[in-house]
Design an enzyme around this catalytic site. Sequence first.
Site, PDB file in Angstrom:
ATOM      1  N   LYS A  75       0.842  -1.202   0.000  1.00  0.00           N
ATOM      2  CA  LYS A  75       0.000   0.000   0.000  1.00  0.00           C
ATOM      3  C   LYS A  75       0.876   1.251   0.000  1.00  0.00           C
ATOM      4  O   LYS A  75       1.893   1.297   0.707  1.00  0.00           O
ATOM      5  CB  LYS A  75      -0.900  -0.030   1.244  1.00  0.00           C
ATOM      6  CG  LYS A  75      -1.981   1.036   1.269  1.00  0.00           C
ATOM      7  CD  LYS A  75      -2.877   0.870   2.503  1.00  0.00           C
ATOM      8  CE  LYS A  75      -3.991   1.898   2.548  1.00  0.00           C
ATOM      9  NZ  LYS A  75      -4.861   1.739   3.731  1.00  0.00           N
ATOM     10  N   SER A 150      -9.834   1.834   2.734  1.00  0.00           N
ATOM     11  CA  SER A 150      -8.949   2.565   1.859  1.00  0.00           C
ATOM     12  C   SER A 150      -7.938   1.708   1.097  1.00  0.00           C
ATOM     13  O   SER A 150      -7.424   2.151   0.072  1.00  0.00           O
ATOM     14  CB  SER A 150      -8.189   3.627   2.664  1.00  0.00           C
ATOM     15  OG  SER A 150      -7.350   3.013   3.614  1.00  0.00           O
ATOM     16  N   SER A 174     -10.046  -0.530   6.876  1.00  0.00           N
ATOM     17  CA  SER A 174      -9.452  -0.395   5.540  1.00  0.00           C
ATOM     18  C   SER A 174      -8.787  -1.632   4.962  1.00  0.00           C
ATOM     19  O   SER A 174      -8.409  -1.623   3.802  1.00  0.00           O
ATOM     20  CB  SER A 174      -8.441   0.745   5.541  1.00  0.00           C
ATOM     21  OG  SER A 174      -9.115   1.953   5.344  1.00  0.00           O
TER      22      SER A 174
HETATM   23  N1  GLN Z   1     -13.154   4.255   6.017  1.00  0.00           N
HETATM   24  C1  GLN Z   1     -12.637   4.633   7.280  1.00  0.00           C
HETATM   25  C2  GLN Z   1     -12.230   6.087   7.242  1.00  0.00           C
HETATM   26  O1  GLN Z   1     -12.474   6.687   6.269  1.00  0.00           O
HETATM   27  C3  GLN Z   1     -11.481   3.757   7.671  1.00  0.00           C
HETATM   28  C4  GLN Z   1     -10.224   4.092   6.964  1.00  0.00           C
HETATM   29  C5  GLN Z   1      -9.067   3.237   7.351  1.00  0.00           C
HETATM   30  O2  GLN Z   1      -9.209   2.204   8.006  1.00  0.00           O
HETATM   31  N2  GLN Z   1      -7.896   3.689   6.985  1.00  0.00           N
HETATM   32  O3  GLN Z   1     -11.696   6.640   8.156  1.00  0.00           O
END
Ligand code: GLN
Length: 486
Positions: A75, A150, A174
């Site tokens: 990532k 994400s 995410s």
């Molecule tokens: N979708 C969640 C957010 O927008 C989690 C994101 C994540 O785990 N990095 O914060």
Amino acid sequence: MASIRELHKHLVSKERSAVEITQEALDRIQALEPKLHSFLSVTADRALEQARAVDAKIAAKEEIGLLAGIPIGVKDNICTKGIRTTCASRMLENFIPPYESTVTEKLLAAGAVIVGKTNLDEFAMGGSTETSAFGMTRNPWDLSRVAGGSSGGSAAAVAAEECVVSLGSDTGGSIRQPASFCGVVGIKPTYGLVSRYGLVAFASSLDQIGSFGRTVEDAAILLGAIAGYDPKDSTSLKVAIPDYTAALKPDLKPRGQLKIGVIKETFGEGLDSQVEQAIAKALEQLQALGAEIHVVSCPRFRYGLPSYYIIAPSEASANLARYDGVKYGYRAADADNLVEMYTRTRATGFGAEVKRRIMLGTYALSAGYYDAYYLKAQKVRTLIKEDFEKAFEQVDVLACPTAPTTAFKAGEKTSDPLSMYLVDLMTIPVNLAGLPGISVPCGFDDNGLPIGLQLIGKALREDQLFQVAYAYEQSTSWHLQKPKIE
Ligand code: GLN
């Protein structure tokens, strides 16, 4: 692409070389990227160089580990020395880290072949990669839909066999949510199990790096390779890392020994009926394999979302203060003075969602509001943890859907941030409590979209999660189905 263990066999028997395996991944990346956009950078030359080094070891009859010669995606919020690390943000568009993250250092030492850096929501803020400054990743099962986020690039790349396994990060879901949307396995380990050194910080008390694989075993092998104490991360745990693959058995016997608790509060309004049915079937299957199924209550589970959206933006507002155009990263041109330079840099370098989080967090932490918002959210966090502790007095592992729906259409939620936040309703409490959670494929809906079962474990019981997920996976055929990418 085959599994880690199969590829390892091919390598040691010299049936295939690491260069051939790497080339297969690179060819697939080249063929599929115009459709998927899982990667922000493809590091073909370096990957082939790493592969050649593995082949040289094999030729010299040196012993190689399981990950040697295995194509991996990383990532793009995990720092790789000399390789651009953008966080999918204009702010870091040309940032080349001068140091290596602990996780990639471990992988490189193990001979793994990093084929590229995968797409994400900007600074990992989002649930669909649609906040990426460089364009979204598409779902391999249906290109009109999101891959989740994400870590959507990491999940899609594994689902589409552009690499064998990948790394993601999980602050509120995410890893698990995109794993669910893309029909792969994804695990967020216990907070502190994997070093965060070199992971670009979003919300430091919640961020964890974890792994994706097409099978439970692949995800377990990769997690085992990156886990462990690191003096460079002050929240890193000093614990011995078990061999996760040793826990993998095809059933959950002796019957009745393993207790699984279904979280009652995750069923009801907002849950897609086909997801609900798939989860119910998966629980029946787990019972048939030998588990005892109970219904448990985590009464404060649903307060996870509102407390997360105070805590995570608060931490983010502090962490992102460093992007000021001075030390590194993007700097806006043509400012007359320092304050104007800061302001313009941050106004043009960050996208809308990141700005929203910074504003929310700054507000929640400001004098006069701190007690009402931040402190209160921290208290709720403690109550959520207590709910999990109580539940774990009765059962060993908790189960619920990973996400309330399957992958949604691109653009469907971009104009309504709250609807996007709601997708993480079932994953967020796990981060707040610092517990491990895994998503394992458990079916498809009528549109042919994958569904994920989330299993939540006691702290440091990743072995148990792998055990349950593996027994389930081996008794079903979901993981054998492949997306037709068209
Ligand atoms: N979708 C969640 C957010 O927008 C989690 C994101 C994540 O785990 N990095 O914060």
